[in-house]
Enzyme design. Structure first.
Site, PDB file in Angstrom:
ATOM      1  N   TRP A 189      38.394  49.251  39.983  1.00 11.51           N
ATOM      2  CA  TRP A 189      38.514  47.940  40.621  1.00 11.51           C
ATOM      3  C   TRP A 189      37.395  47.034  40.077  1.00 11.51           C
ATOM      4  CZ3 TRP A 189      34.949  45.141  43.343  1.00 11.51           C
ATOM      5  CH2 TRP A 189      35.427  43.938  43.905  1.00 11.51           C
ATOM      6  N   ASP A 356      46.075  32.257  50.699  1.00 11.63           N
ATOM      7  CA  ASP A 356      45.951  33.703  50.506  1.00 11.63           C
ATOM      8  C   ASP A 356      46.035  34.432  51.848  1.00 11.63           C
ATOM      9  OD1 ASP A 356      44.606  36.362  49.427  1.00 11.63           O
ATOM     10  OD2 ASP A 356      44.965  35.137  47.654  1.00 11.63           O
ATOM     11  N   ARG A 433      41.847  50.895  53.445  1.00 10.49           N
ATOM     12  CA  ARG A 433      41.747  49.471  53.820  1.00 10.49           C
ATOM     13  C   ARG A 433      42.463  49.260  55.166  1.00 10.49           C
ATOM     14  NH1 ARG A 433      43.557  43.564  51.638  1.00 10.49           N
ATOM     15  NH2 ARG A 433      41.494  42.689  51.407  1.00 10.49           N
ATOM     16  N   LYS A 466      52.179  35.132  45.666  1.00 11.96           N
ATOM     17  CA  LYS A 466      51.261  36.149  45.127  1.00 11.96           C
ATOM     18  C   LYS A 466      51.598  37.445  45.855  1.00 11.96           C
ATOM     19  CE  LYS A 466      46.252  37.119  44.906  1.00 11.96           C
ATOM     20  NZ  LYS A 466      44.940  36.560  45.272  1.00 11.96           N
ATOM     21  N   TRP A 467      52.139  38.413  45.133  1.00 12.51           N
ATOM     22  CA  TRP A 467      52.647  39.669  45.712  1.00 12.51           C
ATOM     23  C   TRP A 467      51.570  40.736  45.522  1.00 12.51           C
ATOM     24  CZ3 TRP A 467      58.139  40.845  46.851  1.00 12.51           C
ATOM     25  CH2 TRP A 467      58.381  42.186  47.122  1.00 12.51           C
ATOM     26  N   ASP A 468      50.835  41.009  46.579  1.00 12.70           N
ATOM     27  CA  ASP A 468      49.671  41.894  46.486  1.00 12.70           C
ATOM     28  C   ASP A 468      50.046  43.322  46.877  1.00 12.70           C
ATOM     29  OD1 ASP A 468      47.029  42.594  46.126  1.00 12.70           O
ATOM     30  OD2 ASP A 468      46.214  41.176  47.590  1.00 12.70           O
ATOM     31  N   MET A 469      49.187  44.274  46.547  1.00 15.87           N
ATOM     32  CA  MET A 469      49.387  45.682  46.924  1.00 15.87           C
ATOM     33  C   MET A 469      48.018  46.343  46.845  1.00 15.87           C
ATOM     34  SD  MET A 469      49.797  48.993  46.163  1.00 15.87           S
ATOM     35  CE  MET A 469      50.043  49.437  44.465  1.00 15.87           C
ATOM     36  N   ASN A 470      47.464  46.670  48.022  1.00 10.34           N
ATOM     37  CA  ASN A 470      46.035  46.962  48.059  1.00 10.34           C
ATOM     38  C   ASN A 470      45.610  48.392  48.337  1.00 10.34           C
ATOM     39  OD1 ASN A 470      44.457  44.531  47.497  1.00 10.34           O
ATOM     40  ND2 ASN A 470      45.700  43.670  49.119  1.00 10.34           N
ATOM     41  N   ASP A 538      39.972  41.113  40.438  1.00  8.92           N
ATOM     42  CA  ASP A 538      39.223  40.466  41.513  1.00  8.92           C
ATOM     43  C   ASP A 538      37.841  40.062  41.040  1.00  8.92           C
ATOM     44  OD1 ASP A 538      41.084  40.379  43.480  1.00  8.92           O
ATOM     45  OD2 ASP A 538      40.450  42.217  44.473  1.00  8.92           O
TER      46      ASP A 538
END
Ligand code: DGJ
Length: 715
Positions: A189, A356, A433, A466-470, A538
């Site tokens: 990351w 966001d 998370r 914005k298609w996030d995946m955390n 990031d």
């Protein structure tokens, strides 16, 4: 473009820039050549896999099998692994037939490159069959006429009576003579896609992921280079799996001066039951070839991906300059705060505002609400629609963050469907998370996501997502696959995700989608097929971004990379760089801001205005022109890259640490059209030859972390 020569029993796939030769040796298929085009059709006659002095037993261990299996004397990594009911794995694949067709057939349910007209490519499909189990493998090879690329995939078919289990279903197998340096992109990351080049080694080396995503750690890409190859000259190959989940690309160098490359779904987290009559389609893998160094390889990939992997209305459109509120506010904002930033953004010429994380459920931190895609009226009392319209009224488009694959234990969705997350029966559900992962292998979960995100998109004038995946998975289990199929969950997740992304992106064709995964833990060709851009990291520090963007460009086009100017001290590394340098680095991607524009100094606002004007003037070249790496940040304090097209050439140069009494720096531009003439930033007329042979002195200020962007307009 594809011929079969009966005499030599050779298949010759020939594009303008590449030849692939496959040959039948008795009934087994061998790969004999991949490289610069062979002009003489007779050349295929001379390609032989035979080394006369070797015994047949030895030969089996080194033959360049096009689809190597287990239990037949080839002890190198196999392309396929098939378990019979007895547990036996021996498989022997023999040629049965082939067909040649124009264009490129679609891969059902999977992302892939494509053609827009049948004359752009030809596809050869060779069927091999195991006489004992009747497993059939259709190996498909597409040769593109005008790209130095082949695409390969495999369809596995159980044409027999016994149930089979695939626990290795490869996509691509290449055999190359010789030994190669191996270049791969590794990281973590905040420091994704660091370039590492390793010398040849008589070993099997694998880059891989088992985390449910292609990952920050290893990208599904390797390059194989002649040890003398550099950025500008020499031969190399780039191999990329078009897949976003668990992958493995292995490179095996044997003791006989041959190299085998295998690209596949990672066999270590994959098992698939193949009942009689069933088929299994592997993902696609791409191989490009270059005789002009790493830049040639990257440019071949960039052109293929930009024009024949990415799709949709946004593929060829210039990307908007955006502002994202994440680093400005994190979860802590309301309608008025957002409008403050939007006003300041409109004033300097930004085109798109992206809201966001934190706008839904009751999400004041990352501990809740994923899955409840309903606007939080405490923060946005007038709702999303009103906010979007207020932003539109300023002349800005409106965009939104979502994380559709996730579910928070503290959410209405989880309370209603506690079994909708990935989990292993009887074990605790491990959070990361503070969230769990939706079980995208289930059709009901897929349908929920399509509907939930669709209704958000219908609820307001949203132009960008914005298609996030955390997070990555721990217990990759599904409540619905307890009939011995838990080994299928990882791939079924990807198939489910691809189905959802296909439905949403095609239902909202005018929306620009950008994928993201905690920065870019999923920057891969699979995602780019659905979403033409990805958040690159990031880590928005300008110096760190030199490495990240340089590394990413090895495989992926500039139009795929999000690059934003953020505040200083930088939130990831604490470094202070000038507004000028931050902008000069972000110009090497889809440009945007990630800071509170309402709080910048008047000098910085002036610089921001200048940056935006400059980006608008040249983004057709940066996003759609040819990108060339010139000086690597991995090799010294200087970094440089260039863009060019028929309108201009742009030289971007950067210094990490300034020297006292500095040495003369001259950067030689590359690849410009020999006969071109340009106007320099100071108005002089200069030839392309001078820019390339004499070089350019970048206009640096004398301090650490400094940069120079020089635009040469073609006249
Ligand atoms: C990770 C992304 O990379 C960030 O840009 C931001 O969107 C956060 N997630 C929000 O949770």
């Amino acid at each position: 473009m594809i011929t079969f020569d009966e005499a030599s029993r050779a298949f010759h796939l020939r594009g303008d820039q590449l030849s692939l030769v496959l040959k039948l040796r008795e009934n087994e298929l061998m790969m004999c050549y991949l490289g610069a085009p062979l002009n003489d059709p007779e050349a295929t006659h001379y390609l032989s896999d035979l080394r006369a002095f070797l015994s047949f037993d030895t030969l089996r261990t080194i033959l360049p099998y096009a689809c190597p299996t287990e239990g037949r004397g080839d002890y190198r990594p196999p392309m396929i692994r098939v378990k019979q009911p007895s547990g036996q794995r021996c498989t022997e694949l023999q040629y049965t037939s082939h067909r040649i067709e124009s264009g490129k057939p679609k891969l059902a349910g999977l992302p892939a490159t494509y053609t827009e007209s049948p004359d752009e490519a030809e596809t050869l499909t060779i069927t091999l069959r195991d006489p004992y189990t009747a497993l059939e493998v259709d190996l498909s090879y597409t040769i593109f006429k005008q790209h130095a690329a082949i695409a390969q995939s495999a369809l596995y078919r159980n044409a027999g009576q016994m149930p089979l289990v695939l626990d290795g279903a490869g996509s691509m197998c290449l055999s190359l003579p010789g030994q190669y340096d191996l270049l791969h992109l590794h990281g973590a990351w905040g420091r994704e896609r660091m370039v590492q080049r390793l010398a040849p080694a008589a070993l099997t080396r694998t880059v891989q992921s088992t985390r449910g995503a292609s990952g920050h750690e290893h990208n599904p890409f390797v390059a194989l280079l002649d040890p003398k190859t550099d950025e500008f000259s020499g031969e190399c190959y780039g191999v990329n799996l078009v897949y976003s989940g668990d992958f493995a690309i292995s490179v095996d160098e044997d003791g006989y001066n041959s190299t085998r490359i295998l690209a596949s779904i990672n066999p270590s987290s994959f098992e698939w039951q193949l009942a009689p009559g069933e088929t299994f389609q592997s993902p696609e893998a791409i191989c490009v070839h270059s005789t002009c160094g790493l830049n040639g390889m990257s440019q071949a990939l960039h052109r293929l991906y930009r024009t024949r992997l990415c799709r949709g209305t946004w593929r060829d459109k210039l990307r908007p300059i955006l502002i994202n509120n994440w680093e400005a506010t994190y979860h802590n904002f309301d309608h008025d705060k957002i409008m403050d930033i939007a006003h300041a953004a409109a004033d300097v010429g930004v085109e798109l505002f992206v809201l966001d994380d934190g706008w839904f459920g009751h999400r004041d931190s990352d501990n809740s609400s994923l899955g409840d895609w309903v606007v939080d009226r405490r923060k946005l009392p007038n709702g999303l629609d009103a906010l979007a319209k207020d932003i539109n009224a300023l002349g800005l488009q409106f965009g939104l963050w979502v994380e559709p694959e996730m579910i928070s234990p503290d959410s209405d969705l989880y309370r209603a469907h506690p079994d909708w997350c990935l989990h292993a029966e009887g074990r605790p559900k491990s959070e990361s998370r503070q969230q769990l992962i939706l079980d995208m292998s289930r059709a009901d979960v897929q349908d929920y996501v399509v509907e939930a995100i669709g209704s958000v998109l219908r609820s307001a004038p949203i132009s960008y997502i914005k298609w996030d995946m955390n997070r990555n998975y721990l217990e990759a289990g599904s409540a619905l696959l307890n009939d011995g199929r838990q080994g299928e969950v990882a791939h079924r997740y990807m198939l489910g995700l691809y189905r959802v992304m296909e439905q949403i992106t095609t239902s909202f064709p005018d929306v620009l989608f950008e994928s993201c995964s905690g920065g870019s833990g999923r920057f891969d060709p699979g995602m780019l097929h659905y979403m033409p851009q990805t958040w690159t990291s990031d880590d928005t520090d300008a110096i760190e971004r030199l490495y990240i963007q340089y590394g990413t460009s090895m495989a992926y086009p500039i139009s795929a990379m999000g690059a934003h100017v953020s505040a200083v001290p930088n939130h990831q590394v604490g470094r202070v760089t000038s507004m000028r340098m931050r902008g000069d680095v972000a110009i090497g991607g889809n440009f945007g801001y990630e800071l509170d524009l309402s709080k910048q100094s008047p000098e910085d606002i002036e610089e921001i205005r200048r940056q935006i004007e400059q980006v608008k003037a040249v983004r057709s070249t940066t996003q759609q022109g040819t990108f060339t790496r010139l000086l690597s940040p991995f090799e010294g304090d200087l970094c440089a890259w260039q863009f060019h097209d028929e309108h201009r050439a742009i030289l971007c140069s950067y210094i990490k640490m300034m020297q006292p009494n500095p040495r003369d720096v001259r950067v030689r531009m590359r690849n410009l059209p020999e006969d071109a003439t340009y106007r320099t930033p100071s108005g002089q007329i200069i030839s392309a030859r001078a820019l390339m042979q004499v070089g350019v002195r970048p206009q640096f200020e004398y301090h650490d972390f400094t940069s120079s962007v020089m635009i040469f307009d073609r006249i």
